[in-house]
Design an enzyme around this catalytic site. Structure first.
Site, PDB file in Angstrom:
ATOM      1  N   CYS A  26       4.632 -41.149 -39.596  1.00 60.82           N
ATOM      2  CA  CYS A  26       5.352 -40.339 -38.616  1.00 60.82           C
ATOM      3  C   CYS A  26       6.847 -40.320 -38.930  1.00 60.82           C
ATOM      4  O   CYS A  26       7.376 -41.242 -39.540  1.00 60.82           O
ATOM      5  CB  CYS A  26       5.154 -40.902 -37.219  1.00 60.82           C
ATOM      6  SG  CYS A  26       3.437 -40.990 -36.694  1.00 60.82           S
ATOM      7  N   TRP A  80       1.614 -38.316 -37.524  1.00 57.95           N
ATOM      8  CA  TRP A  80       0.490 -38.569 -38.428  1.00 57.95           C
ATOM      9  C   TRP A  80      -0.569 -39.286 -37.602  1.00 57.95           C
ATOM     10  O   TRP A  80      -0.367 -40.407 -37.153  1.00 57.95           O
ATOM     11  CB  TRP A  80       0.950 -39.436 -39.590  1.00 57.95           C
ATOM     12  CG  TRP A  80      -0.146 -39.878 -40.509  1.00 57.95           C
ATOM     13  CD1 TRP A  80      -0.992 -40.935 -40.332  1.00 57.95           C
ATOM     14  CD2 TRP A  80      -0.540 -39.278 -41.744  1.00 57.95           C
ATOM     15  NE1 TRP A  80      -1.864 -41.035 -41.382  1.00 57.95           N
ATOM     16  CE2 TRP A  80      -1.606 -40.031 -42.260  1.00 57.95           C
ATOM     17  CE3 TRP A  80      -0.072 -38.182 -42.471  1.00 57.95           C
ATOM     18  CZ2 TRP A  80      -2.218 -39.730 -43.471  1.00 57.95           C
ATOM     19  CZ3 TRP A  80      -0.693 -37.880 -43.668  1.00 57.95           C
ATOM     20  CH2 TRP A  80      -1.742 -38.645 -44.155  1.00 57.95           C
ATOM     21  N   GLU A 137      -2.142 -44.599 -63.066  1.00 61.63           N
ATOM     22  CA  GLU A 137      -1.173 -43.740 -62.377  1.00 61.63           C
ATOM     23  C   GLU A 137      -1.484 -42.267 -62.617  1.00 61.63           C
ATOM     24  O   GLU A 137      -1.343 -41.436 -61.712  1.00 61.63           O
ATOM     25  CB  GLU A 137       0.245 -44.076 -62.855  1.00 61.63           C
ATOM     26  CG  GLU A 137       1.333 -43.151 -62.337  1.00 61.63           C
ATOM     27  CD  GLU A 137       1.536 -43.213 -60.832  1.00 61.63           C
ATOM     28  OE1 GLU A 137       2.227 -42.328 -60.296  1.00 61.63           O
ATOM     29  OE2 GLU A 137       1.007 -44.138 -60.179  1.00 61.63           O
ATOM     30  N   LYS A 165      -2.134 -39.450 -59.671  1.00 61.43           N
ATOM     31  CA  LYS A 165      -1.356 -38.230 -59.494  1.00 61.43           C
ATOM     32  C   LYS A 165      -2.257 -37.015 -59.348  1.00 61.43           C
ATOM     33  O   LYS A 165      -2.029 -36.156 -58.497  1.00 61.43           O
ATOM     34  CB  LYS A 165      -0.413 -38.007 -60.690  1.00 61.43           C
ATOM     35  CG  LYS A 165       0.862 -38.788 -60.657  1.00 61.43           C
ATOM     36  CD  LYS A 165       1.734 -38.362 -59.485  1.00 61.43           C
ATOM     37  CE  LYS A 165       2.537 -39.535 -58.957  1.00 61.43           C
ATOM     38  NZ  LYS A 165       1.792 -40.549 -58.254  1.00 61.43           N
ATOM     39  N   HIS A 196     -19.929 -49.669 -70.105  1.00 61.59           N
ATOM     40  CA  HIS A 196     -20.342 -50.580 -69.026  1.00 61.59           C
ATOM     41  C   HIS A 196     -20.472 -49.853 -67.694  1.00 61.59           C
ATOM     42  O   HIS A 196     -20.378 -50.475 -66.634  1.00 61.59           O
ATOM     43  CB  HIS A 196     -19.366 -51.743 -68.907  1.00 61.59           C
ATOM     44  CG  HIS A 196     -19.364 -52.635 -70.114  1.00 61.59           C
ATOM     45  ND1 HIS A 196     -20.279 -53.649 -70.285  1.00 61.59           N
ATOM     46  CD2 HIS A 196     -18.576 -52.639 -71.220  1.00 61.59           C
ATOM     47  CE1 HIS A 196     -20.050 -54.260 -71.442  1.00 61.59           C
ATOM     48  NE2 HIS A 196     -19.024 -53.660 -72.029  1.00 61.59           N
ATOM     49  N   LYS A 252       4.563 -40.006 -47.438  1.00 67.16           N
ATOM     50  CA  LYS A 252       5.492 -40.556 -48.425  1.00 67.16           C
ATOM     51  C   LYS A 252       5.694 -42.046 -48.232  1.00 67.16           C
ATOM     52  O   LYS A 252       5.662 -42.820 -49.177  1.00 67.16           O
ATOM     53  CB  LYS A 252       6.840 -39.819 -48.318  1.00 67.16           C
ATOM     54  CG  LYS A 252       7.875 -40.263 -49.347  1.00 67.16           C
ATOM     55  CD  LYS A 252       7.429 -39.920 -50.753  1.00 67.16           C
ATOM     56  CE  LYS A 252       8.473 -40.229 -51.791  1.00 67.16           C
ATOM     57  NZ  LYS A 252       7.956 -40.019 -53.154  1.00 67.16           N
TER      58      LYS A 252
END
Length: 599
Positions: free
Chosen positions: A2, A75, A472, A476, A495, A594
């Site tokens: 929020c 949120w 990473e 993304k 595996h 964020k």
């Protein structure tokens, strides 16, 4: 999560609040609202489900006037996204309005207690209990009412409260959630982050844990939870306003990808003097005594730590353990003398990382914060702090914050390595210019994305640092294109992961360790035999994969262990263009925020 804002001054509050909320959209939200106190002591609330444009239209149709107000982007955590569950929340009489960022963990027992006292709740949220508690304790002194209320709250909160009896002030408080106070000529402001304040002032004050403040147009007074007035220094924000704007780019994410050469250079150059690495002397001294390093983070910050593990163990020969902050905070770390912990958080407010920091400090572990935000909670509570020089990062998906974290971690690795290999620093200093060379080839990545963006599955694989940065890369892509993407160590292919490979799969193979080229070529052949399309990312002048891969994207030559700062840029651009080609908004991906300031 929020976002909250507030304004009190001599101008109409509603347009200022709406513009401030616009600057917090990157935090993610599903509804928005404002509350304004008019000079005739009437409190008016406007709130609505959906995008901020819905609220702007509502305010246009039903204007509110007044020079003191608060705003919120929600949120959803308790209760579905809806008009009723949106903030601000009011007490039963509509005399008091509250906006809240965080989670009230004891809201159920507080709600039951309030209902037994005759309070009727309108929403499903945890936050509404705050408004009713403030009303319960209110006897004409708003500060005292808020003070008594927060003493009863368990969990995390940053709150702002206005009351129609006081059109000349607002009261704010915080615990575990960020809140910044802006001090300007003729007005005072609050926000969850710095960008909404930059159009008014660069002079800010930060509330510490369990503190409150009373804001008026011409003054700010800070108090302890027991009511003691406190002195607080003012901090100056150096960010340029343009740094928080798009400056001609279609999206913040693309702008921030292209800012990486400068951000990397800024992060590096401020710590190099006379061809020597010069960190804060206290950090250097602590690292020289380190026998075991623990790195803690969430999301991209965790991935930065994983890269650092390979780099530090390879160059410095020091054992490195990397852990998710969300896991470490609930286990019992085995700490010993000589342990040092690096906690990584772009915002400096990540809830799990902050909890882990506090746990480790309670166990006597020395801590270094690696963050992008001066004055953030983690930067203040860690023993030492090392700031990245990324500047404001607005897009939800991290790009330049991640690469500047990596640069800082490489500098730490070089300090731990004790400067035995002088060529390493020379090569490290070349990384910003190499990043620019890579960005100059963006068209190649865009064309590849145009051919492959509709793949149902994308797997990233590599070995050593290539594997670490593949984690990473997969993050993304899934964050902003909503493509099912995963990463795995290439040696683990047989595996389990190979069972998922078929004609609908794109496999991106990171291949920047020459000693492992033959191993990687075998892995690529294995996925190709199952019908997958293979993209290889490797160095210029490397042709080991030409006969195997469907396409090869080449990066400039450098030290193999430094390549994550380059290969990740390829992944960022690929994810960005896939997102745009699918019609998504890469700056504000669904269901993401964020700054994760709650569990």
């Amino acid at each position: 999560m929020c976002g909250i804002v507030g304004y009190i001054g001599s101008d109409q509050a509603s347009p200022i609040l709406l513009e401030a909320l616009r600057k917090l959209e990157y935090r993610g939200y599903d509804s928005a609202g404002i509350a304004v106190v008019q000079e005739n002591h009437k409190l008016q609330v406007r709130k609505i489900k959906g995008r901020l444009s819905n609220l702007e239209l509502l305010v246009q149709q039903q204007p509110v006037e007044g020079m003191c107000g608060i705003g919120h982007t929600r949120w959803a955590t308790h209760g579905d996204p809806s008009d009723i569950n949106s903030h601000p929340h009011t007490d039963v009489s509509g005399n008091i309005a509250v906006v809240h960022n965080g989670i009230i963990e004891n809201h159920a027992s507080l709600k039951l207690w309030l209902e037994n006292h005759g309070v009727v709740f309108r929403s499903q949220t945890d936050s509404e209990v705050i408004a009713h508690l403030v009303d319960f304790h209110y006897n004409g002194d708003l500060l005292l009412a808020v003070m008594e209320t927060v003493k009863r709250l368990e969990g995390s909160y940053a709150i702002a409260v206005v009351c129609e009896d006081y059109p000349d002030r607002m009261v704010v408080a915080r615990k575990d959630s960020p809140l910044v106070i802006g001090i300007a000529d003729g007005c005072s402001l609050i926000a969850s982050d710095v960008p909404p304040l930059l159009g008014f002032t660069r002079e800010v004050q930060y509330l510490n844990e369990n503190e409150l403040a009373v804001l008026k147009a011409d003054s700010v007074k800070i108090y302890s939870i027991e009511g003691e007035e406190l002195e607080r220094e003012t901090s100056h924000i150096d960010w340029d306003i343009e740094a928080a704007e798009k400056c001609g780019y279609e999206h913040f994410m693309l702008k921030e990808i292209f800012e990486q050469p400068k951000a990397l250079a800024d992060t590096l150059s401020s710590r190099i003097k006379n061809e020597e690495i010069c960190l804060d002397p206290a950090i250097s001294a602590l690292l020289k005594e380190c026998t075991h390093l623990l790195i803690v983070g969430c999301g991209s910050a965790y991935h930065a730590g994983m890269v650092a593990k390979y780099v530090i163990e390879h160059f410095a020969g020091i054992s490195v353990e990397v852990d998710f902050a969300s896991e470490l905070r609930y286990r019992t770390p085995l700490c010993k003398r000589g342990d040092v912990c690096i906690v990584i958080s772009q915002s400096g407010e990540t809830a799990d990382t902050l909890a882990s920091l506090r746990l480790l400090k309670s166990l006597g572990v020395k801590t270094i914060a690696l963050t992008n935000v001066v004055g953030s909670t983690i930067s203040r509570e860690a023993d030492l702090v090392m700031y990245t020089q990324a500047g404001p990062e607005i897009a939800v998906a991290s790009t330049k914050a991640l690469t500047t974290q990596l640069m800082c971690l490489y500098l730490i690795a070089m300090v731990l390595e004790k400067g035995k290999d002088k060529l390493l620093l020379v090569k490290l200093k070349q990384i910003p210019s190499l990043a620019q060379t890579l960005l100059d080839k963006q068209d190649d990545i865009q064309r590849f994305a145009a051919r492959q963006f509709n793949k149902n599955k994308v797997f990233f694989m590599g070995r050593l640092t290539d594997y670490a940065i593949s984690m990473e890369s997969a993050l993304k892509l899934k964050e902003i294109s909503y493509t099912h993407s995963e990463s795995f160590a290439a040696g683990e292919l047989k595996h389990g992961p190979i069972a998922l490979v078929d004609e609908s799969t794109l496999v991106v193979a990171m291949c920047t360790h020459p000693s492992l080229y033959r191993k990687m070529d075998s892995n690529i052949k294995e996925v190709k035999a199952r019908g997958a399309t293979a993209l290889v990312i490797t160095f210029d002048n490397v042709h080991d994969f030409d006969a195997t891969a469907d396409e090869v994207f080449r990066i400039p030559e450098t030290e193999p262990y430094f390549t994550p700062m380059l290969t990740v840029i390829v992944s960022q651009l690929y994810a960005y263009y896939c997102s745009v080609l699918k019609g998504n908004d890469p700056d504000k991906p669904r269901n993401l925020a964020k700054s994760v300031t709650v569990e």
